[in-house]
Design a protein around this motif. Structure first.
Motif, PDB file in Angstrom:
ATOM      1  N   GLU A  70      39.377  23.209   4.230  1.00 41.08           N
ATOM      2  CA  GLU A  70      40.754  22.820   4.548  1.00 41.08           C
ATOM      3  C   GLU A  70      40.772  21.731   5.617  1.00 41.08           C
ATOM      4  O   GLU A  70      41.544  20.779   5.527  1.00 41.08           O
ATOM      5  N   ARG A  71      39.932  21.877   6.612  1.00 44.76           N
ATOM      6  CA  ARG A  71      39.872  20.854   7.663  1.00 44.76           C
ATOM      7  C   ARG A  71      39.422  19.514   7.090  1.00 44.76           C
ATOM      8  O   ARG A  71      39.972  18.469   7.438  1.00 44.76           O
ATOM      9  N   LEU A  72      38.437  19.532   6.214  1.00 42.96           N
ATOM     10  CA  LEU A  72      37.961  18.289   5.606  1.00 42.96           C
ATOM     11  C   LEU A  72      39.034  17.639   4.732  1.00 42.96           C
ATOM     12  O   LEU A  72      39.112  16.425   4.644  1.00 42.96           O
ATOM     13  N   ALA A  73      39.840  18.465   4.091  1.00 43.04           N
ATOM     14  CA  ALA A  73      40.877  17.948   3.188  1.00 43.04           C
ATOM     15  C   ALA A  73      42.091  17.404   3.932  1.00 43.04           C
ATOM     16  O   ALA A  73      42.864  16.621   3.369  1.00 43.04           O
ATOM     17  N   ASP A  77      43.232  15.712  10.351  1.00 46.22           N
ATOM     18  CA  ASP A  77      42.244  16.447  11.142  1.00 46.22           C
ATOM     19  C   ASP A  77      41.120  15.489  11.529  1.00 46.22           C
ATOM     20  O   ASP A  77      40.606  14.751  10.682  1.00 46.22           O
ATOM     21  N   PRO A  78      40.711  15.491  12.775  1.00 44.54           N
ATOM     22  CA  PRO A  78      39.609  14.603  13.182  1.00 44.54           C
ATOM     23  C   PRO A  78      38.253  15.027  12.613  1.00 44.54           C
ATOM     24  O   PRO A  78      37.287  14.278  12.715  1.00 44.54           O
ATOM     25  N   PHE A  79      38.175  16.218  12.010  1.00 43.04           N
ATOM     26  CA  PHE A  79      36.927  16.666  11.400  1.00 43.04           C
ATOM     27  C   PHE A  79      36.786  15.971  10.051  1.00 43.04           C
ATOM     28  O   PHE A  79      37.491  16.262   9.093  1.00 43.04           O
ATOM     29  N   THR A  80      35.862  15.025   9.979  1.00 40.82           N
ATOM     30  CA  THR A  80      35.699  14.168   8.807  1.00 40.82           C
ATOM     31  C   THR A  80      34.408  14.508   8.060  1.00 40.82           C
ATOM     32  O   THR A  80      33.614  15.333   8.515  1.00 40.82           O
ATOM     33  N   GLY A  81      34.203  13.829   6.954  1.00 42.20           N
ATOM     34  CA  GLY A  81      32.958  13.978   6.212  1.00 42.20           C
ATOM     35  C   GLY A  81      31.751  13.608   7.057  1.00 42.20           C
ATOM     36  O   GLY A  81      30.684  14.215   6.946  1.00 42.20           O
TER      37      GLY A  81
END
Length: 190
Positions: A70-73, A77-81
């Motif tokens: 969910e965070r990646l999607a 969100d600053p949490f990236t690939g």
């Protein structure tokens, strides 16, 4: 004869730990990521394909995998690939006992020459289908190193396999990562 670069490692047991616990610091937020050691052949396949998203977040327990996916999607969100890759690389050390890129290079070499690798494992009494990922990667190194005829061939192989990449942010890796994320979000694997 040369060996892989030495590192300082804290020993808390012998062999791969049954439970992988990696402490992650994301934007000053300390998190612990936990997962059981994945199936060795499956993890070796992910490494061969350079498919780090199947390791993280794909190999996590359902609740953790859902959280990170969910965070990646979330585009806000600053949490990236790229951040996911960093975490996957940390997890890879506990799963493969070598850096991700080393596991990738060794497993992809064995996959590209599967019959020769398989024949070599038979002569050694080793069955990769039942081994943990770290042992499979070690066997891939032993098989590749056995094919080096001269010391300089072994040294060239060592550099090719163990030296870190210089292009961790390269765009084609990002495109592959986005495609893997799409597959992961849709529930399809590798």
């Amino acid at each position: 004869m040369t060996t892989a670069p030495a590192e300082v490692v804290t020993i808390s047991g012998f062999g791969p730990p049954p439970l992988v616990v990696v402490d992650v610091d994301l934007d000053d937020e300390a998190l612990a990521v936990e997962l059981e050691q994945p199936d060795g052949m499956e993890a070796a396949r992910w490494a061969a394909l350079d498919d780090f998203l199947n390791l993280f977040p794909g190999a996590l327990p359902d609740d953790q995998r859902a959280y990170w996916t969910e965070r990646l999607a979330d585009p806000d969100d600053p949490f990236t690939g790229r951040a996911a890759r960093t975490v996957a690389y940390q997890i890879a050390r506990a799963v493969y006992a070598v850096p991700w890129w080393t596991a990738h290079r060794l497993c992809s070499r064995a996959a590209a020459h599967w019959w020769a690798y398989e024949a070599w494992t038979v002569t050694k009494g080793f069955d990769p289908r039942t081994a943990p990922a770290a042992r499979i990667v070690a066997s891939c190194w032993a098989w590749a190193a056995a094919g080096a005829d001269k010391d300089e061939d072994l040294e060239a192989l060592r550099r090719e396999v163990f030296e870190g990449p210089t292009d961790l942010g390269h765009e084609d890796r990002l495109a592959r990562g986005n495609a893997m994320l799409s597959r992961l979000q849709s529930g399809r694997s590798g």
